[in-house]
Design a protein around this motif. Structure first.
Motif, PDB file in Angstrom:
ATOM      1  N   ASN A 121      -3.316  -1.203  -4.506  1.00 50.04           N
ATOM      2  CA  ASN A 121      -3.467  -0.720  -3.139  1.00 50.04           C
ATOM      3  C   ASN A 121      -2.955   0.701  -2.957  1.00 50.04           C
ATOM      4  OD1 ASN A 121      -4.595  -3.174  -2.049  1.00 50.04           O
ATOM      5  ND2 ASN A 121      -2.573  -4.080  -2.332  1.00 50.04           N
ATOM      6  N   MET A 122      -3.099   1.504  -4.011  1.00 51.05           N
ATOM      7  CA  MET A 122      -2.805   2.927  -3.917  1.00 51.05           C
ATOM      8  C   MET A 122      -4.015   3.640  -3.307  1.00 51.05           C
ATOM      9  SD  MET A 122      -0.546   5.225  -4.407  1.00 51.05           S
ATOM     10  CE  MET A 122       0.586   4.266  -5.418  1.00 51.05           C
ATOM     11  N   ASN A 123      -3.780   4.681  -2.522  1.00 49.42           N
ATOM     12  CA  ASN A 123      -4.848   5.428  -1.867  1.00 49.42           C
ATOM     13  C   ASN A 123      -4.609   6.924  -2.048  1.00 49.42           C
ATOM     14  OD1 ASN A 123      -6.243   3.175  -0.012  1.00 49.42           O
ATOM     15  ND2 ASN A 123      -4.013   2.873   0.028  1.00 49.42           N
ATOM     16  N   ILE A 124      -5.640   7.646  -2.448  1.00 51.63           N
ATOM     17  CA  ILE A 124      -5.558   9.096  -2.617  1.00 51.63           C
ATOM     18  C   ILE A 124      -6.181   9.757  -1.392  1.00 51.63           C
ATOM     19  CG2 ILE A 124      -6.332  11.057  -3.992  1.00 51.63           C
ATOM     20  CD1 ILE A 124      -6.434   9.168  -6.389  1.00 51.63           C
ATOM     21  N   VAL A 125      -5.510  10.769  -0.864  1.00 50.13           N
ATOM     22  CA  VAL A 125      -6.023  11.519   0.283  1.00 50.13           C
ATOM     23  C   VAL A 125      -6.146  12.985  -0.122  1.00 50.13           C
ATOM     24  CG1 VAL A 125      -5.696  12.143   2.698  1.00 50.13           C
ATOM     25  CG2 VAL A 125      -4.909   9.906   1.877  1.00 50.13           C
ATOM     26  N   LEU A 126      -7.356  13.541  -0.013  1.00 56.56           N
ATOM     27  CA  LEU A 126      -7.589  14.966  -0.272  1.00 56.56           C
ATOM     28  C   LEU A 126      -7.697  15.680   1.066  1.00 56.56           C
ATOM     29  CD1 LEU A 126     -10.369  14.866  -3.055  1.00 56.56           C
ATOM     30  CD2 LEU A 126      -7.899  14.581  -3.296  1.00 56.56           C
ATOM     31  N   ALA A 157       3.549   8.058  -1.959  1.00 53.47           N
ATOM     32  CA  ALA A 157       3.820   8.029  -3.397  1.00 53.47           C
ATOM     33  C   ALA A 157       4.011   9.421  -3.969  1.00 53.47           C
ATOM     34  CB  ALA A 157       2.678   7.313  -4.131  1.00 53.47           C
ATOM     35  N   GLY A 158       3.451  10.434  -3.312  1.00 51.78           N
ATOM     36  CA  GLY A 158       3.606  11.790  -3.814  1.00 51.78           C
ATOM     37  C   GLY A 158       2.696  12.753  -3.086  1.00 51.78           C
ATOM     38  N   VAL A 159       2.952  14.043  -3.279  1.00 57.66           N
ATOM     39  CA  VAL A 159       2.144  15.115  -2.696  1.00 57.66           C
ATOM     40  C   VAL A 159       1.998  16.209  -3.748  1.00 57.66           C
ATOM     41  CG1 VAL A 159       1.886  16.780  -0.826  1.00 57.66           C
ATOM     42  CG2 VAL A 159       3.117  14.641  -0.414  1.00 57.66           C
ATOM     43  N   TRP A 184       0.818  -1.204   0.000  1.00 52.89           N
ATOM     44  CA  TRP A 184       0.000   0.000   0.000  1.00 52.89           C
ATOM     45  C   TRP A 184       0.861   1.267   0.000  1.00 52.89           C
ATOM     46  CZ3 TRP A 184       0.663   3.332   4.087  1.00 52.89           C
ATOM     47  CH2 TRP A 184       1.298   2.808   5.226  1.00 52.89           C
ATOM     48  N   LYS A 185       0.299   2.311  -0.581  1.00 48.64           N
ATOM     49  CA  LYS A 185       0.908   3.639  -0.568  1.00 48.64           C
ATOM     50  C   LYS A 185      -0.190   4.693  -0.517  1.00 48.64           C
ATOM     51  CE  LYS A 185       5.182   2.529  -3.123  1.00 48.64           C
ATOM     52  NZ  LYS A 185       6.138   2.912  -2.052  1.00 48.64           N
ATOM     53  N   VAL A 186       0.204   5.925  -0.215  1.00 45.77           N
ATOM     54  CA  VAL A 186      -0.748   7.034  -0.199  1.00 45.77           C
ATOM     55  C   VAL A 186      -0.204   8.174  -1.055  1.00 45.77           C
ATOM     56  CG1 VAL A 186      -1.856   6.547   2.017  1.00 45.77           C
ATOM     57  CG2 VAL A 186       0.293   7.818   1.974  1.00 45.77           C
TER      58      VAL A 186
END
Length: 316
Positions: A216-221, A139-141, A110-112
């Motif tokens: 299992n990638m996850n995006i956070v806003l 994974a990035g910002v 997993w990553k975010v």
């Protein structure tokens, strides 16, 4: 390039361009072949599989800010410079731990990936969230101005601010525009542009590190209460009336859009109906979320007249 050479009175042999490279390739000429009638089928077959969609889109409201405990702060400090309180920092760190527990359960790869509003309170919330993650898990910002707070205008008079908010309550939260500021409808317009960017990023797999195809990638806003409600309204095509019935996120709270069986994002994968009803979802909105839970991307819900009953009163 494809060349035809006659073989007999009724048939031809297809000679491919690689024939000139040594090996002679032949196949029967079939003028009714779907690939010949629809060349795009050949192109589609040769294209690589699309990258897996991120497992979740997690919406996070900033932690408690100085403006949440004292509206007079807006008369002294520009809105973009309002920071978190001590409690707000604690809420941000606690939310980070909840996100980590959610995304790490049952998987190792997993990553975010974070999108964040450029306001001080959201940037500080991001830093609080980030304490729950090692660098290799991020994974990035990307700082994204389009998910900033609604612009309330340049308030320096506290009494004028109170009057304007009362007028908004009577006028309607979606359409009322603050003097020198924005309405929620204005926020909707810029969120529409952000949504298209986000969908394009999902489609091309921008969140995937080179050579990886992790599901299992996850995006956070990391954003603001009204902005996140408008984002959900735009994503799920809710009406103005449905938007007006939504409640604000808690400070440091989160709402999770998670892929269901078919790959679409549904709020009902992670949340219960009771939780979504408390947020403000109506029975029709819950039915749509139930459909989203099993439908595939690109499908339309032909068995459900989306919001139709509220428009065509003769069906009631």
């Amino acid at each position: 390039m494809v060349c035809l050479s006659p073989v007999g009175p009724a048939r031809g042999r297809i000679r491919c361009c690689e024939d000139t490279l040594g090996r002679h390739h032949t196949r029967r000429w079939n003028p009714t072949s779907p690939e010949l009638q629809f060349p795009e089928l050949l192109l589609r077959a040769s294209m690589p599989l699309p990258p897996p969609r991120p497992r979740r889109i997690i919406l996070v409201r900033h932690g408690q800010s100085e403006g949440n405990v004292d509206e007079g702060a807006y008369t002294r400090v520009p809105d973009p410079r309002i920071g978190l309180t001590i409690r707000g920092w604690e809420e941000a760190e606690a939310c980070g731990r909840r996100i980590r527990q959610l995304v790490s359960t049952g998987c190792d790869d997993w990553k975010v990936y974070f999108y964040v509003s450029p306001y001080r309170r959201t940037l500080e919330t991001l830093r609080g969230l980030g304490k729950a993650f090692e660098s290799e898990r991020i994974a990035g910002v990307r700082e994204e101005p389009r998910i900033r707070e609604q612009d309330f205008g340049n308030f320096q008079d506290r009494e004028k601010m109170r009057v304007e908010k009362e007028i908004r309550r009577r006028y309607g939260r979606f359409f009322y525009r603050f003097p020198n500021g924005e309405s929620a409808a204005d926020v909707y317009d810029r969120i529409t542009g952000f949504r298209e960017t986000l969908r394009a990023d999902i489609d091309i797999g921008r969140f995937q590190p080179p050579g990886l195809r992790s599901p299992n990638m996850n995006i956070v806003l990391v954003s603001h209460g009204l902005t996140l409600r408008v984002f959900l309204m735009r994503w799920y095509k809710w009406t103005v009336e449905q938007f007006e019935g939504l409640n604000n996120f808690d400070n440091g709270g989160m709402l999770v859009m998670q892929t269901g069986e078919g790959g679409r994002y549904s709020l009902l994968v992670h949340h219960t109906e009771e939780e979504l009803q408390a947020f403000g979802l109506t029975e029709d909105m819950l039915k749509d979320q139930l459909w989203q839970k099993t439908a595939k991307p690109g499908e339309l819900n032909y068995n459900f007249m989306r919001n139709g009953q509220s428009f065509f009163t003769h069906f009631l």
